[in-house]
Motif scaffolding. Structure first.
Motif, PDB file in Angstrom:
ATOM      1  N   HIS A 342       0.830  -1.211   0.000  1.00 21.94           N
ATOM      2  CA  HIS A 342       0.000   0.000   0.000  1.00 21.94           C
ATOM      3  C   HIS A 342       0.858   1.252   0.000  1.00 21.94           C
ATOM      4  O   HIS A 342       1.069   1.864   1.038  1.00 21.94           O
ATOM      5  CB  HIS A 342      -0.879   0.052   1.248  1.00 21.94           C
ATOM      6  N   SER A 353      -6.222   6.967   3.056  1.00 20.44           N
ATOM      7  CA  SER A 353      -6.460   8.407   2.948  1.00 20.44           C
ATOM      8  C   SER A 353      -6.108   9.110   4.260  1.00 20.44           C
ATOM      9  O   SER A 353      -6.101  10.328   4.331  1.00 20.44           O
ATOM     10  CB  SER A 353      -7.927   8.663   2.593  1.00 20.44           C
ATOM     11  N   SER A 358       2.769   5.926   8.542  1.00 21.45           N
ATOM     12  CA  SER A 358       2.937   5.511   9.946  1.00 21.45           C
ATOM     13  C   SER A 358       1.606   5.089  10.575  1.00 21.45           C
ATOM     14  O   SER A 358       0.534   5.342  10.013  1.00 21.45           O
ATOM     15  CB  SER A 358       3.536   6.661  10.766  1.00 21.45           C
TER      16      SER A 358
HETATM   17  C1  HEC Z   1      -5.275   7.148  12.533  1.00 20.20           C
HETATM   18  C2  HEC Z   1      -5.701   5.853  12.021  1.00 20.20           C
HETATM   19  C3  HEC Z   1      -5.090   5.376  10.724  1.00 20.20           C
HETATM   20  C4  HEC Z   1      -3.762   5.201  10.428  1.00 20.20           C
HETATM   21  C5  HEC Z   1      -2.555   5.631  11.253  1.00 20.20           C
HETATM   22  C6  HEC Z   1      -3.720   4.507   9.161  1.00 20.20           C
HETATM   23  N1  HEC Z   1      -4.979   4.300   8.696  1.00 20.20           N
HETATM   24 FE1  HEC Z   1      -5.501   3.378   6.967  1.00 20.20          FE
HETATM   25  N2  HEC Z   1      -7.419   3.929   7.231  1.00 20.20           N
HETATM   26  C7  HEC Z   1      -7.918   4.548   8.350  1.00 20.20           C
HETATM   27  C8  HEC Z   1      -9.337   4.854   8.121  1.00 20.20           C
HETATM   28  C9  HEC Z   1     -10.264   5.525   9.115  1.00 20.20           C
HETATM   29  C10 HEC Z   1      -9.643   4.372   6.824  1.00 20.20           C
HETATM   30  C11 HEC Z   1     -10.966   4.491   6.103  1.00 20.20           C
HETATM   31  C12 HEC Z   1     -10.841   5.782   5.343  1.00 20.20           C
HETATM   32  C13 HEC Z   1     -12.044   6.080   4.471  1.00 20.20           C
HETATM   33  O1  HEC Z   1     -12.989   5.307   4.469  1.00 20.20           O
HETATM   34  O2  HEC Z   1     -11.964   7.089   3.757  1.00 20.20           O
HETATM   35  C14 HEC Z   1      -8.405   3.786   6.315  1.00 20.20           C
HETATM   36  C15 HEC Z   1      -8.321   3.161   5.079  1.00 20.20           C
HETATM   37  C16 HEC Z   1      -7.220   2.396   4.680  1.00 20.20           C
HETATM   38  C17 HEC Z   1      -7.168   1.562   3.514  1.00 20.20           C
HETATM   39  C18 HEC Z   1      -8.314   1.303   2.549  1.00 20.20           C
HETATM   40  C19 HEC Z   1      -8.333   2.437   1.565  1.00 20.20           C
HETATM   41  C20 HEC Z   1      -9.435   2.269   0.570  1.00 20.20           C
HETATM   42  O3  HEC Z   1      -9.525   3.168  -0.296  1.00 20.20           O
HETATM   43  O4  HEC Z   1     -10.225   1.319   0.641  1.00 20.20           O
HETATM   44  C21 HEC Z   1      -5.919   1.023   3.449  1.00 20.20           C
HETATM   45  C22 HEC Z   1      -5.379   0.091   2.401  1.00 20.20           C
HETATM   46  C23 HEC Z   1      -5.193   1.536   4.582  1.00 20.20           C
HETATM   47  N3  HEC Z   1      -6.016   2.363   5.304  1.00 20.20           N
HETATM   48  C24 HEC Z   1      -3.872   1.223   4.852  1.00 20.20           C
HETATM   49  C25 HEC Z   1      -3.110   1.880   5.818  1.00 20.20           C
HETATM   50  C26 HEC Z   1      -1.683   1.756   5.933  1.00 20.20           C
HETATM   51  C27 HEC Z   1      -0.807   0.855   5.089  1.00 20.20           C
HETATM   52  C28 HEC Z   1      -1.300   2.569   6.963  1.00 20.20           C
HETATM   53  C29 HEC Z   1       0.105   2.849   7.456  1.00 20.20           C
HETATM   54  C30 HEC Z   1       1.020   3.392   6.459  1.00 20.20           C
HETATM   55  C31 HEC Z   1      -2.510   3.211   7.485  1.00 20.20           C
HETATM   56  N4  HEC Z   1      -3.579   2.759   6.768  1.00 20.20           N
HETATM   57  C32 HEC Z   1      -2.542   4.073   8.553  1.00 20.20           C
HETATM   58  C33 HEC Z   1      -7.227   4.846   9.501  1.00 20.20           C
HETATM   59  C34 HEC Z   1      -5.843   4.834   9.609  1.00 20.20           C
END
Ligand code: HEC
Ligand code: HEC
Ligand code: HEC
Ligand code: HEC
Ligand code: HEC
Ligand code: HEC
Ligand code: HEC
Length: 386
Positions: A342, A353, A358
């Motif tokens: 990713h 997003s 991190s």
């Molecule tokens: C603070 C919490 C947080 C962190 C830190 C975070 N994420 Fe997320 N992530 C989310 C949330 C909340 C969503 C759903 C966002 C949305 O629906 O727009 C998401 C969505 C995603 C998705 C799905 C995107 C999609 O379009 O379906 C992926 C893959 C992902 N994260 C990977 C990661 C990776 C790899 C990292 C570390 C580099 C990371 N995330 C760090 C909260 C986080």
């Protein structure tokens, strides 16, 4: 109901713990809170597709991990610090006698107050003076490395001649904290011996030993042919043929994980054999996926889209070196595995997003707290609801 048991405690010099009365059986109500996750229905024989090295010379024998060190020193040294190298000990060889000796622990209304003492051989015993006066019950084996917890197991012969394993009610947790064994807090003893712990016999007892040792067969209240801990050959298979050939040629034929038929599925089967696979759980447990299932990492991983939609690219070793303890891996190290798939440069997979560099683990596979403060990371990688 009153039961009279005459228990012979083998090899401990405390023969004839005669127990005169027992409490009534009372089973817990079924329900989501009472899943017996410590001992789900697991069958190691179901693991028919295991591809350990049994094929390389059908009569390969176990040679012991020290022999592997001769040529694989790096892996040997790494493994020596892994929890796998420390899953099964004689209590007398651990620091448990020091931690428990001359202490008391209140096991609650159903059990009473346990009193511990050690003899000069570092053998540890427990008493329940209110029930049994000065009679002592020995605590024989310690399961678990202590990174999370160590639980003690004693083998005895029950009145009907069968070997019985008693898993002690009290466990030593990380940092020498003593508490009720995971899953035991609501247990009600159904007979006198169960005042000391849960009774296991037959297959479940053998499985307990299988998952925590390289070799060992429970017979006559002891473990025959014991090779303690999860060593090299538990995963790679008996190595005598490999060693024999390797001593004669610098390029021995592949014998286990290097074989052509070894793939990601084989690896998940191997780790899942002990860390549990969905087939070891009831349909309801799998369907409802209560937080408690975080204990069983393969179950979570196998339902992650990361696994399901990456054509077999994701396996345990995508993130874990099987020889290196996670204690030695920096907390932010694993995000490199996430970013492999990713990142902004990779057009094949979606990107977060919220953060692209991190905090992935904390948001998408956080540690969940279980009984007695044990924590396991939920390997069902997903966007979690608040
Ligand atoms: C603070 C919490 C947080 C962190 C830190 C975070 N994420 Fe997320 N992530 C989310 C949330 C909340 C969503 C759903 C966002 C949305 O629906 O727009 C998401 C969505 C995603 C998705 C799905 C995107 C999609 O379009 O379906 C992926 C893959 C992902 N994260 C990977 C990661 C990776 C790899 C990292 C570390 C580099 C990371 N995330 C760090 C909260 C986080
Ligand atoms: C024979 C059973 C068995 C097999 C097979 C097995 N494990 Fe384990 N594993 C255990 C036990 C038991 C522990 C608990 C050790 C402890 O108490 O710290 C453990 C602990 C661990 C830990 C945490 C301890 C540490 O020091 O990092 C990781 C990570 C782990 N296993 C990963 C794996 C992976 C990956 C595989 C497959 C390549 C695997 N295990 C195969 C039984 C097994
Ligand atoms: C199907 C295999 C299997 C069986 C059966 C099994 N264990 Fe384990 N045990 C494991 C694995 C895998 C871990 C590592 C869990 C982790 O760290 O994710 C473990 C961890 C432990 C720990 C460390 C604390 C913890 O929860 O991580 C203790 C203590 C323990 N087992 C005791 C026992 C006892 C006692 C029995 C039998 C009465 C038993 N186990 C039966 C596979 C098994
Ligand atoms: C918990 C299971 C497990 C244990 C225990 C284990 N290994 Fe491995 N080992 C694996 C897996 C899985 C791979 C394949 C790793 C990969 O595909 O990246 C592997 C790979 C290897 C390799 C080839 C790749 C490399 O790292 O050089 C060697 C050599 C090896 N192991 C030796 C050992 C020795 C020696 C021990 C004991 C000191 C040991 N292993 C203990 C699971 C294990
Ligand atoms: C006399 C030296 C020697 C000894 C002893 C030895 N190996 Fe190896 N091993 C090799 C060589 C050489 C290779 C091939 C080059 C490489 O991958 O490092 C190899 C490769 C491996 C591999 C990767 C390829 C495969 O077949 O899966 C594993 C796993 C492995 N050895 C495990 C073990 C284990 C477990 C032991 C102990 C039972 C052991 N080895 C003892 C020399 C040795
Ligand atoms: C996408 C990365 C990833 C994959 C794939 C993965 N793990 Fe983990 N695993 C982690 C992280 C991150 C931790 C927490 C490490 C820490 O505490 O520093 C962890 C922790 C563990 C632990 C320690 C107990 C716990 O739950 O905290 C065990 C045991 C374990 N994993 C086993 C496995 C097994 C078996 C597989 C394959 C079925 C697997 N893991 C696949 C990332 C992964
Ligand atoms: C082997 C590649 C691979 C690795 C490694 C990987 N993922 Fe994924 N992940 C995927 C694929 C494939 C999807 C499905 C969407 C897509 O195609 O991008 C996905 C989906 C996701 C989603 C969306 C899940 C949902 O239910 O909507 C999140 C969140 C996510 N990954 C986080 C992570 C995190 C955090 C890590 C590291 C701990 C990680 N991934 C490691 C391949 C991977």
């Amino acid at each position: 109901m009153v039961a009279k048991l005459n228990i012979r405690v083998i090899g401990m010099g405390v023969a004839g713990l005669v127990v005169a009365s027992a409490t009534l059986i009372s089973s817990n109500e079924p329900g989501i809170g009472t899943f017996d996750l410590q001992h789900p229905e697991v069958s190691l024989t179901q693991f028919g597709d295991a591809k350990r090295s049994d094929q390389t010379g059908a009569d390969a024998k176990f040679v012991g991990r020290k022999v592997c060190r001769e040529c694989h020193e790096t892996n040997f040294d790494l493994h020596a610090n892994h929890g796998h190298a420390s899953t099964f000990h004689q209590v007398s060889q651990t620091d448990l006698p020091e931690i428990f000796a001359d202490t008391k622990f209140d096991g609650g209304a159903n059990h009473g107050i346990y009193e511990y003492f050690a003899d000069d051989q570092q053998a540890l015993y427990v008493r329940l003076p209110a029930e049994f006066g000065q009679q002592a019950f020995p605590l024989q084996y310690a399961l678990g490395s202590g990174q999370h917890a160590q639980t003690m197991l004693t083998l005895t012969t029950s009145a009907d001649g069968q070997t019985e394993g008693i898993e002690h009610r009290v466990t030593c947790y990380h940092n020498e904290r003593v508490g009720i064994t995971p899953g035991h807090s609501k247990k009600i003893p159904s007979n006198a011996l169960e005042l000391f712990g849960d009774m296991q016999r037959g297959e479940p007892l053998q499985r307990c030993v299988d998952c925590h040792t390289t070799q060992g067969e429970v017979v006559d209240a002891s473990v025959k042919g014991l090779v303690a801990n999860v060593n090299c050959e538990k995963c790679h298979g008996p190595g005598s043929e490999h060693v024999r050939v390797a001593r004669n040629t610098p390029t021995p034929p592949k014998y286990s994980v290097g074989r052509e038929d070894w793939d990601g599925e084989s690896e998940i089967q191997l780790c899942g054999d002990c860390h549990r696979l969905p087939k070891n759980l009831s349909e309801r447990e799998v369907r409802e996926y209560p937080d408690l299932l975080a204990r069983f990492q393969p179950v979570g991983m196998l339902r992650s889209r990361c696994y399901l939609e990456s054509n077999g690219q994701m396996r345990c070793t995508t993130c874990h070196n099987p020889h290196q303890t996670i204690q030695a891996v920096a907390k932010d190290q694993h995000i490199h595995a996430c970013i492999q798939c990713h990142d902004n440069q990779n057009t094949e997979h979606v990107v977060c997003s919220v953060s692209t560099d991190s905090g992935c683990i904390g948001c998408h596979m956080p540690p969940l707290e279980m009984d007695e403060g044990l924590r396991f990371h939920d390997h069902w990688i997903r966007v979690r609801e608040e």
